[in-house]
Write an enzyme that holds these catalytic residues in place. Sequence first.
Site, mmCIF file in Angstrom:
data_model
loop_
_atom_site.group_PDB
_atom_site.id
_atom_site.type_symbol
_atom_site.label_atom_id
_atom_site.label_comp_id
_atom_site.label_asym_id
_atom_site.label_seq_id
_atom_site.Cartn_x
_atom_site.Cartn_y
_atom_site.Cartn_z
ATOM 1 N N HIS A 20 22.788 -13.473 -33.194
ATOM 2 C CA HIS A 20 21.779 -14.572 -32.832
ATOM 3 C C HIS A 20 21.220 -13.473 -32.423
ATOM 4 O O HIS A 20 21.773 -12.619 -33.044
ATOM 5 C CB HIS A 20 22.191 -14.977 -31.432
ATOM 6 C CG HIS A 20 23.654 -14.422 -29.979
ATOM 7 N ND1 HIS A 20 22.763 -12.467 -30.095
ATOM 8 C CD2 HIS A 20 24.756 -14.831 -30.260
ATOM 9 C CE1 HIS A 20 24.008 -12.620 -29.723
ATOM 10 N NE2 HIS A 20 25.018 -13.092 -29.810
ATOM 11 N N HIS A 23 22.786 -10.094 -32.404
ATOM 12 C CA HIS A 23 23.311 -9.592 -33.480
ATOM 13 C C HIS A 23 23.035 -9.420 -34.260
ATOM 14 O O HIS A 23 22.456 -7.993 -34.794
ATOM 15 C CB HIS A 23 24.282 -10.849 -34.326
ATOM 16 C CG HIS A 23 24.651 -11.744 -33.779
ATOM 17 N ND1 HIS A 23 24.786 -12.305 -33.140
ATOM 18 C CD2 HIS A 23 26.267 -10.688 -33.205
ATOM 19 C CE1 HIS A 23 26.530 -13.288 -32.587
ATOM 20 N NE2 HIS A 23 27.043 -11.827 -32.570
ATOM 21 N N CYS A 128 41.877 -8.865 -23.811
ATOM 22 C CA CYS A 128 40.828 -10.329 -23.887
ATOM 23 C C CYS A 128 40.605 -10.260 -25.587
ATOM 24 O O CYS A 128 40.241 -9.841 -25.792
ATOM 25 C CB CYS A 128 39.365 -9.290 -23.201
ATOM 26 S SG CYS A 128 38.279 -10.184 -23.466
ATOM 27 N N CYS A 131 37.488 -9.581 -26.919
ATOM 28 C CA CYS A 131 37.030 -7.897 -28.048
ATOM 29 C C CYS A 131 38.561 -7.586 -28.462
ATOM 30 O O CYS A 131 37.652 -6.545 -28.704
ATOM 31 C CB CYS A 131 37.122 -7.120 -26.601
ATOM 32 S SG CYS A 131 36.622 -7.885 -24.418
ATOM 33 N N CYS A 146 37.494 -9.542 -18.317
ATOM 34 C CA CYS A 146 37.098 -8.950 -18.595
ATOM 35 C C CYS A 146 36.025 -8.017 -18.471
ATOM 36 O O CYS A 146 34.799 -9.322 -18.103
ATOM 37 C CB CYS A 146 36.181 -9.888 -20.181
ATOM 38 S SG CYS A 146 36.141 -8.666 -21.484
ATOM 39 N N HIS A 149 32.693 -10.035 -20.987
ATOM 40 C CA HIS A 149 32.821 -11.181 -21.017
ATOM 41 C C HIS A 149 32.556 -12.217 -19.951
ATOM 42 O O HIS A 149 32.930 -13.686 -19.672
ATOM 43 C CB HIS A 149 33.662 -12.006 -22.786
ATOM 44 C CG HIS A 149 33.585 -11.667 -23.621
ATOM 45 N ND1 HIS A 149 34.100 -9.944 -24.074
ATOM 46 C CD2 HIS A 149 32.361 -11.522 -24.086
ATOM 47 C CE1 HIS A 149 33.112 -10.231 -25.258
ATOM 48 N NE2 HIS A 149 33.135 -10.818 -25.531
ATOM 49 N N LYS A 298 24.307 -10.918 -20.561
ATOM 50 C CA LYS A 298 23.920 -10.672 -21.793
ATOM 51 C C LYS A 298 23.931 -11.780 -22.080
ATOM 52 O O LYS A 298 24.736 -12.460 -21.578
ATOM 53 C CB LYS A 298 25.244 -9.756 -22.277
ATOM 54 C CG LYS A 298 25.825 -8.882 -23.645
ATOM 55 C CD LYS A 298 27.103 -8.947 -24.134
ATOM 56 C CE LYS A 298 26.784 -8.466 -25.524
ATOM 57 N NZ LYS A 298 28.263 -8.549 -25.933
ATOM 58 N N LYS A 301 27.510 -15.920 -26.941
ATOM 59 C CA LYS A 301 28.183 -17.420 -26.851
ATOM 60 C C LYS A 301 29.465 -18.418 -25.970
ATOM 61 O O LYS A 301 28.880 -18.798 -25.329
ATOM 62 C CB LYS A 301 28.981 -17.791 -28.191
ATOM 63 C CG LYS A 301 29.435 -18.678 -28.733
ATOM 64 C CD LYS A 301 29.858 -18.614 -30.179
ATOM 65 C CE LYS A 301 31.264 -18.186 -29.873
ATOM 66 N NZ LYS A 301 32.490 -19.276 -30.313
HETATM 67 N N1 MSP Z 1 32.625 -7.154 -35.141
HETATM 68 C C1 MSP Z 1 32.669 -6.250 -34.071
HETATM 69 C C2 MSP Z 1 32.590 -5.121 -34.252
HETATM 70 C C3 MSP Z 1 32.925 -4.170 -35.614
HETATM 71 S S1 MSP Z 1 32.088 -2.873 -36.006
HETATM 72 C C4 MSP Z 1 33.335 -2.372 -36.650
HETATM 73 C C5 MSP Z 1 32.324 -6.720 -33.222
HETATM 74 N N2 MSP Z 1 31.567 -7.805 -33.527
HETATM 75 S S2 MSP Z 1 30.122 -8.689 -32.624
HETATM 76 O O1 MSP Z 1 29.746 -9.843 -33.675
HETATM 77 O O2 MSP Z 1 30.546 -9.321 -31.645
HETATM 78 O O3 MSP Z 1 29.490 -7.994 -32.352
HETATM 79 C C6 MSP Z 1 27.990 -7.592 -33.097
HETATM 80 C C7 MSP Z 1 27.405 -6.195 -32.469
HETATM 81 O O4 MSP Z 1 26.247 -7.428 -32.043
HETATM 82 C C8 MSP Z 1 27.680 -5.630 -31.851
HETATM 83 O O5 MSP Z 1 26.861 -3.801 -31.875
HETATM 84 C C9 MSP Z 1 27.540 -5.997 -30.014
HETATM 85 O O6 MSP Z 1 27.364 -5.034 -29.387
HETATM 86 C C10 MSP Z 1 26.014 -6.799 -30.850
HETATM 87 N N3 MSP Z 1 25.705 -7.595 -29.718
HETATM 88 C C11 MSP Z 1 26.169 -8.709 -29.821
HETATM 89 N N4 MSP Z 1 25.326 -10.061 -28.701
HETATM 90 C C12 MSP Z 1 24.224 -8.545 -28.040
HETATM 91 C C13 MSP Z 1 23.365 -8.812 -27.262
HETATM 92 N N5 MSP Z 1 23.009 -9.664 -26.623
HETATM 93 N N6 MSP Z 1 22.083 -7.641 -27.188
HETATM 94 C C14 MSP Z 1 22.341 -6.599 -28.090
HETATM 95 N N7 MSP Z 1 23.061 -6.632 -29.197
HETATM 96 C C15 MSP Z 1 24.348 -7.253 -28.868
HETATM 97 O O7 MSP Z 1 32.096 -6.010 -32.200
#
Ligand code: MSP
Length: 676
Positions: A20, A23, A128, A131, A146, A149, A298, A301
């Site tokens: 999304h 990401h 959690c 996380c 959490c 989340h 935030k 999903k």
């Molecule tokens: N798998 C772990 C990261 C491991 S790194 C060694 C993880 N994955 S994640 O898919 O949940 O998130 C990946 C990145 O997307 C993180 O930097 C997270 O902060 C970012 N984002 C996920 N949702 C977000 C927003 N709504 N806004 C901005 N970034 C966010 O965590």
Amino acid sequence: MERGKYYITTPIYYVNDLPHIGHIYTTVVADVIARYKRNRGFDVRFLTGTDEHGQNVERAAIRQGIAPKELADRVVGRYHDLWKVLGITHDDFIRTTDARHRAGVEAIIRRIQAAGDIYLDRHSGWYCSSCEAFYTEKELGEAKLCPTHERPAEWHEEENLFFRLAAYQDRRLAFYHEHPDFIRPASRYNEVVRFVESGLRDLSISRVTLKWGIPFPGHAGHVVYVWLDALANYVSALGYGSSETALYERYWPADLHLVGKDILRFHCVYWPAFLMSAGLPLPRTVYGHGWWLRDEKKMSKSVGNVVRPDPLIARFGPDALRYFLLREMNFGQDSNFSDEAFLLRYNGDLANGLGNAASRVLAMSRRYFAGRVAGERCTDNDLRGTAEAVVARYLAAMDELEFQCALEAVWELLAAVDLYVNEKAPWSIAKAEGADSPKLRRVLYNCLESLRLAAVMVEPVMPVIARRLLAQLGSDAATGEAALRWGGLEPGAPLGDEGALFPRADVDAYFAEVSVETKDNAHTQPVGATAQPAPAPAPATPAAPVAVPAAAVPAVPIVPAASPAQAEQVTIDDFARIKLVVGTVKLAERVPKSNKLVRMEVDLGEPELRQIVAGIGKQYTPEQLVGKQIVVVSNLKPATLMGVESRGMVLAATLPDGAPVLLATERELPNGAGIK
Ligand code: MSP
């Protein structure tokens, strides 16, 4: 000029979710930095990838009845497609299921073991699973939720291998103190230091209840904790743990780990402690950016408020989305995503700002100089002064990762070009002195050259548009360091094509198309399901509109439908879910402040009239509509268009110019008659 190496990484993304906006943000920012650094002469290595082990992924796979690896393969495909469409220039894509990664994880663990930092112990605590982390009762509060989340944590009790994190507390604090740039921005630095000062506890780094992970070396039945596994990607991707260590030797330590603020602790506390224990150098900087919020929460999903990038890319092109993400968010802070803000930036900054400035100056150059760059370099003029000051500010801001300031500076230059054109009035010079006038040549050269500099500066953010603009300006598309010096345009060089960089978006039509339904659909699609439409390929004209899912579009599709080959196929059962009925328009009026939307009350043979809003007001007057028998999708989820609720959708065909033509039946029928 070679300036040394620059290794930049994104987090690796969990494969239990489709990408999304949150990401893609991290990856787009990393790409902008990578492109900028390359342009400045750095030898850049840019890494991204996917995090495929752990409880989250295992559970998501079980829910879909498939193996975790199969789920990962599907979602990874989506990431590859998306990165291609968005023009991401990563040098490597690591998957934690790669054999090379496993070798790297094992190598690090062996070194941590050799340092005496691993022991076995029984352990219990609140966990959690989103996380993949334990929390203290204090962190969870009374409801045991959490903090990220806002979902209940689960009680876990098992025998785990532990890492002696507590032993690193003082060394961590001393390190932060000596390296104030290790954690950025400064507010995050303070947050991490406070967390470490409050006391570090040893960290459990294996799981026995989970099967989906890397077996823990020397401890049968244990798999490696997903965060130790994941963090090691930054070195395993460079060949650490294999016999091929040239990349590791060249690029490690990382210059910048770019992460969201939610995963700062893992990168600023755990990861450096693992590296210290293993005797490996520490990364130079971890930057924790803010979150994209939707409705002040935030985007995620689990909350169910995500915005998928695909429809925005399909309509406006990848560069517009890249620009919006970089320009709208104050890097480091949270930002709220809204369609309104997106359209405002698109029409304001891109169509009117950059697009207009370019088309205005190019049109005059075509007219007065037969489609060539005006033939006189001018070394001393106001615009040059402004341009040089802007370039200096831009470089300083980009070096500090202040993208908003960098872009603001470029837009000041564009505004200065507009003002200069108004003041110098080239059309008056041409009238008074003729097209041969040296003054006219200088004035237009200055404008074109300023636009060239603007294009070079925006290239890291909007690579496709920048290259197109450079081609239109007759430039060789150079983007290196020298390209930012005044005077790069060759007088007399032929100008390129004439097309608009950003066709203006019709805001009414956009809101008519993007119903709440579209977003709801995006939320509920199963992760990695094959029915998910693939992201649209990058349009040839970046901003060329592309059709949106038909079921979600009220009757103003402003663009031709996708060709049958492109269109997603549906089964007869899919089609049967859509209820099409005949109805008669009883009342019609224009929606205030909209030049397209019409509010209708339609008799569908139900006890009450149905209120339906449609974007047909340019082709049909309310008087023409009243009494007309039309075809309606009657079971469409209600959507609010310009503040008016629409409970259904009228069907219309679309002419090549985008005009809708209402569908009717061959003869008059009772209202409510079904259609199949
Ligand atoms: N798998 C772990 C990261 C491991 S790194 C060694 C993880 N994955 S994640 O898919 O949940 O998130 C990946 C990145 O997307 C993180 O930097 C997270 O902060 C970012 N984002 C996920 N949702 C977000 C927003 N709504 N806004 C901005 N970034 C966010 O965590």
